[in-house]
Design an enzyme around this catalytic site. Structure first.
Site, mmCIF file in Angstrom:
data_model
loop_
_atom_site.group_PDB
_atom_site.id
_atom_site.type_symbol
_atom_site.label_atom_id
_atom_site.label_comp_id
_atom_site.label_asym_id
_atom_site.label_seq_id
_atom_site.Cartn_x
_atom_site.Cartn_y
_atom_site.Cartn_z
ATOM 1 N N ASP A 10 -8.418 5.279 4.220
ATOM 2 C CA ASP A 10 -6.986 5.417 4.002
ATOM 3 C C ASP A 10 -6.426 6.211 5.196
ATOM 4 O O ASP A 10 -7.175 6.873 5.919
ATOM 5 C CB ASP A 10 -6.755 6.152 2.682
ATOM 6 C CG ASP A 10 -5.310 6.550 2.470
ATOM 7 O OD1 ASP A 10 -4.434 5.676 2.500
ATOM 8 O OD2 ASP A 10 -5.068 7.766 2.297
ATOM 9 N N ASP A 12 -2.711 8.050 5.399
ATOM 10 C CA ASP A 12 -1.920 9.229 5.026
ATOM 11 C C ASP A 12 -2.689 10.104 4.044
ATOM 12 O O ASP A 12 -3.116 9.631 2.989
ATOM 13 C CB ASP A 12 -0.597 8.800 4.370
ATOM 14 C CG ASP A 12 0.308 8.046 5.302
ATOM 15 O OD1 ASP A 12 1.493 8.360 5.334
ATOM 16 O OD2 ASP A 12 -0.165 7.137 6.025
#
Length: 215
Positions: A10, A12
């Protein structure tokens, strides 16, 4: 945790601390459309399901609000121009990525952030390290997380398979994405959700610092 040969991250809250720039863009969009603003902690809770969902949560009454589309457009315009204002990799991220790369691992990013911003941030911070960056691209039939589509697309572009791959993220959306892609999941504790919240949402494997990924 170094038994894997492919790491799908991922973005953020996992590799990059983007929270202040996301909050600034959110509040710019709200302020310029005469809507109430939110604290950074509010925005922290809103993120994870893509920008449109972020704005649905931030705008009173969501998409039912007549100013929603204008606010959403203002967010996109502002964020693309300001996504690098304060965003930085978390401490230890660059060392961790370089170490994994030196071991021959394949590295990819999958994000619900819109595609242009995902690609720009990865190019700016991780050029030569992250081989594949997949952002929100539902127009091409690639569903957002927690659907597994972005993970499968990343594996396809890497030319790899799910064997030996692991998903790394900081949120409940990431746990669900890994489950839907039938990949093991490592949940990081420096991101936008805390350990209790992650545990309540099914997390079982944790790392407290990026360099823990190398042990």
């Amino acid at each position: 945790m170094n038994q894997y040969d492919t790491y799908i991250f991922d973005l953020d809250g996992t590799l990059l601390n983007t929270l202040d720039d996301l909050a600034a863009a959110t509040n710019y969009a709200l302020r310029t459309n005469g809507l109430p603003q939110h604290s950074v902690d509010d925005v922290r809770r809103f993120v994870g399901n893509g920008v449109r969902m972020l704005m649905r949560r931030a705008v009173p009454d969501g998409e039912q609000n007549p100013r929603f589309e204008a606010a959403f457009a203002a967010f996109r315009q502002y964020y693309l121009a300001h996504s690098l204002d304060t965003t930085r990799p978390y401490d230890g991220i660059m060392t961790m990525l370089r170490s994994l790369k030196s071991r021959g691992c394949r590295l990819a990013v999958v994000s619900n952030k819109f595609c242009a911003a995902t690609e720009e941030l990865c190019r700016h911070f991780f050029n030569g390290l992250i081989e594949v960056a997949i952002g929100e691209n539902e127009a091409a039939g690639i569903r957002k997380k927690p659907a597994p589509d972005t993970v499968f697309e990343a594996l396809r572009q890497l030319g790899g398979t799910a064997d030996g791959a692991v998903y790394v993220g900081d949120s409940e959306v990431d746990i669900q994405t890994a489950r839907n892609a039938q990949l093991p999941c490592i949940s990081v504790l420096w991101g936008f959700r805390d350990r209790d919240f992650l545990t309540a949402n099914g997390a079982t494997t944790f790392v407290a610092a990026p360099l823990d990924m190398l042990t």
